[in-house]
Design an enzyme around this catalytic site. Sequence first.
Site, PDB file in Angstrom:
ATOM      1  N   ASP A   8      39.630   8.562 -50.095  1.00 36.20           N
ATOM      2  CA  ASP A   8      40.093   7.208 -50.359  1.00 36.20           C
ATOM      3  C   ASP A   8      38.844   6.353 -50.567  1.00 36.20           C
ATOM      4  O   ASP A   8      37.729   6.869 -50.710  1.00 36.20           O
ATOM      5  CB  ASP A   8      41.002   6.703 -49.227  1.00 36.20           C
ATOM      6  CG  ASP A   8      40.263   6.483 -47.917  1.00 36.20           C
ATOM      7  OD1 ASP A   8      39.054   6.822 -47.837  1.00 36.20           O
ATOM      8  OD2 ASP A   8      40.881   5.975 -46.966  1.00 36.20           O
ATOM      9  N   GLY A  66      37.528   7.208 -43.933  1.00 36.23           N
ATOM     10  CA  GLY A  66      36.717   6.476 -42.967  1.00 36.23           C
ATOM     11  C   GLY A  66      36.442   7.337 -41.750  1.00 36.23           C
ATOM     12  O   GLY A  66      35.294   7.589 -41.374  1.00 36.23           O
ATOM     13  N   SER A  67      37.510   7.834 -41.119  1.00 37.03           N
ATOM     14  CA  SER A  67      37.348   8.731 -39.963  1.00 37.03           C
ATOM     15  C   SER A  67      37.551  10.190 -40.355  1.00 37.03           C
ATOM     16  O   SER A  67      37.092  11.087 -39.655  1.00 37.03           O
ATOM     17  CB  SER A  67      38.370   8.377 -38.879  1.00 37.03           C
ATOM     18  OG  SER A  67      39.680   8.692 -39.335  1.00 37.03           O
ATOM     19  N   GLY A  68      38.306  10.409 -41.422  1.00 35.77           N
ATOM     20  CA  GLY A  68      38.659  11.786 -41.813  1.00 35.77           C
ATOM     21  C   GLY A  68      39.919  12.276 -41.134  1.00 35.77           C
ATOM     22  O   GLY A  68      40.451  13.325 -41.488  1.00 35.77           O
ATOM     23  N   ASN A  69      40.426  11.505 -40.169  1.00 37.16           N
ATOM     24  CA  ASN A  69      41.606  11.982 -39.430  1.00 37.16           C
ATOM     25  C   ASN A  69      42.873  11.985 -40.289  1.00 37.16           C
ATOM     26  O   ASN A  69      43.560  13.004 -40.384  1.00 37.16           O
ATOM     27  CB  ASN A  69      41.858  11.090 -38.196  1.00 37.16           C
ATOM     28  CG  ASN A  69      40.878  11.365 -37.086  1.00 37.16           C
ATOM     29  OD1 ASN A  69      40.338  12.460 -36.980  1.00 37.16           O
ATOM     30  ND2 ASN A  69      40.632  10.374 -36.258  1.00 37.16           N
ATOM     31  N   GLU A  71      43.139  11.954 -43.401  1.00 39.39           N
ATOM     32  CA  GLU A  71      42.970  12.854 -44.536  1.00 39.39           C
ATOM     33  C   GLU A  71      43.286  14.293 -44.102  1.00 39.39           C
ATOM     34  O   GLU A  71      43.944  15.042 -44.829  1.00 39.39           O
ATOM     35  CB  GLU A  71      41.533  12.743 -45.075  1.00 39.39           C
ATOM     36  CG  GLU A  71      41.219  11.400 -45.741  1.00 39.39           C
ATOM     37  CD  GLU A  71      41.109  10.215 -44.784  1.00 39.39           C
ATOM     38  OE1 GLU A  71      40.873  10.427 -43.578  1.00 39.39           O
ATOM     39  OE2 GLU A  71      41.269   9.075 -45.243  1.00 39.39           O
ATOM     40  N   HIS A  98      35.988  30.574 -36.737  1.00 37.04           N
ATOM     41  CA  HIS A  98      37.215  30.767 -35.947  1.00 37.04           C
ATOM     42  C   HIS A  98      38.490  30.437 -36.720  1.00 37.04           C
ATOM     43  O   HIS A  98      39.516  31.063 -36.500  1.00 37.04           O
ATOM     44  CB  HIS A  98      37.181  29.885 -34.684  1.00 37.04           C
ATOM     45  CG  HIS A  98      36.225  30.390 -33.647  1.00 37.04           C
ATOM     46  ND1 HIS A  98      36.294  30.003 -32.321  1.00 37.04           N
ATOM     47  CD2 HIS A  98      35.174  31.239 -33.726  1.00 37.04           C
ATOM     48  CE1 HIS A  98      35.326  30.601 -31.639  1.00 37.04           C
ATOM     49  NE2 HIS A  98      34.623  31.348 -32.475  1.00 37.04           N
ATOM     50  N   ASN A  99      38.435  29.386 -37.539  1.00 37.64           N
ATOM     51  CA  ASN A  99      39.681  28.886 -38.159  1.00 37.64           C
ATOM     52  C   ASN A  99      39.841  29.277 -39.614  1.00 37.64           C
ATOM     53  O   ASN A  99      40.882  29.016 -40.204  1.00 37.64           O
ATOM     54  CB  ASN A  99      39.749  27.351 -38.067  1.00 37.64           C
ATOM     55  CG  ASN A  99      39.381  26.820 -36.706  1.00 37.64           C
ATOM     56  OD1 ASN A  99      38.439  26.040 -36.558  1.00 37.64           O
ATOM     57  ND2 ASN A  99      40.093  27.266 -35.686  1.00 37.64           N
ATOM     58  N   ARG A 132      39.575  38.662 -32.983  1.00 30.33           N
ATOM     59  CA  ARG A 132      40.645  38.014 -32.193  1.00 30.33           C
ATOM     60  C   ARG A 132      41.249  36.805 -32.916  1.00 30.33           C
ATOM     61  O   ARG A 132      42.356  36.382 -32.597  1.00 30.33           O
ATOM     62  CB  ARG A 132      40.108  37.608 -30.814  1.00 30.33           C
ATOM     63  CG  ARG A 132      39.082  36.486 -30.851  1.00 30.33           C
ATOM     64  CD  ARG A 132      38.426  36.256 -29.500  1.00 30.33           C
ATOM     65  NE  ARG A 132      37.550  35.096 -29.472  1.00 30.33           N
ATOM     66  CZ  ARG A 132      36.323  35.064 -29.968  1.00 30.33           C
ATOM     67  NH1 ARG A 132      35.799  36.139 -30.536  1.00 30.33           N
ATOM     68  NH2 ARG A 132      35.596  33.954 -29.887  1.00 30.33           N
ATOM     69  N   ARG A 136      45.524  34.760 -34.496  1.00 31.76           N
ATOM     70  CA  ARG A 136      45.771  33.318 -34.337  1.00 31.76           C
ATOM     71  C   ARG A 136      46.112  32.695 -35.681  1.00 31.76           C
ATOM     72  O   ARG A 136      46.996  31.847 -35.775  1.00 31.76           O
ATOM     73  CB  ARG A 136      44.545  32.663 -33.705  1.00 31.76           C
ATOM     74  CG  ARG A 136      44.365  33.203 -32.280  1.00 31.76           C
ATOM     75  CD  ARG A 136      42.987  33.046 -31.713  1.00 31.76           C
ATOM     76  NE  ARG A 136      42.867  33.816 -30.474  1.00 31.76           N
ATOM     77  CZ  ARG A 136      41.755  33.920 -29.771  1.00 31.76           C
ATOM     78  NH1 ARG A 136      40.645  33.315 -30.177  1.00 31.76           N
ATOM     79  NH2 ARG A 136      41.732  34.636 -28.662  1.00 31.76           N
TER      80      ARG A 136
END
Length: 271
Positions: A8, A66-69, A71, A98-99, A132, A136
């Site tokens: 943004d 701004g925070s990336g949250n 998004e 890991h992800n 492992r 997940r």
Amino acid sequence: MKIAIGSDHAGFDYKGKIIEMLTAAGHEVSDFGTHSAESVDYPTYIAPTAEAVARGVCERGIVLGGSGNGEAIVANKIRGIRCAVCWTLETARLARLHNDANVISIGQRTVPVELALEIVRTWLGETFEGGRHESRLQGIAEVEQRVAAGSLGAYPAHEKTLLIRPEHLNQRGTLFGGYMMQWADDLAFTAASLTFPKANFVTRRVEAFDFSSPVQNGDIVKLRARVAKLGNTSTAVEVVCVNARTDTLVFSTTAIMVHLDPDGQKAPVPQ
Ligand SMILES: O=C(CO)[C@H](O)[C@H](O)COP(=O)(O)O
């Protein structure tokens, strides 16, 4: 590598700098906007960025704000996306190890630009560890499948697809809104009744119908209804209509359905 990027206004500056860095390093970057620092709503730009990754058009994606949250929240709504908010080199490293994050989100207001560039380089340079973490990721995929199948999370959606014919038109030659209102009310009733089969619903009210784009003869519209909230004696059903030919929103509204007992009195919705 083909990389999708979107932001943004609050991530616009870093987006340009990241594109410069990636292009110089030989990557092919698809920029999904925004294209200036003028204030915008981030889902408009983040959803297509993540979609490009989910569809395999791009291998990875980067979203910024701004925070990336917000998004990351948008990106993670798209099936197949694993988006991690990264604000340190360690979070960037773990996003891969890991992800196996195929998208990362960075907040321009939370990290200096040099660190943001290093976060991107770190994430691109790492490899998923497997082991492992495999089961997940499999678990994440299963959650996605159950949500899509309607057995987890929000109440299931019910759809109706309609071909608009000459008999549905008004004197101006576009869809007569009254037909749409009836179809929407029918579908809201259907969604509420199939979600709570023991209930005996009637429509209490339907919120505003704001037709934001006209529907023409020959158009195909999709109506989707879903119970959004369960109250004591009523449910709120969201109804959304999209013109499938043009992929534009026709309207969205909410219908309130009330459960009546055999005496016609409002009563708690049986579950
Ligand atoms: O990071 C974000 C969402 O999580 C946005 O970029 C941020 O909320 C935009 O804020 P503003 O409109 O005040 O510039």
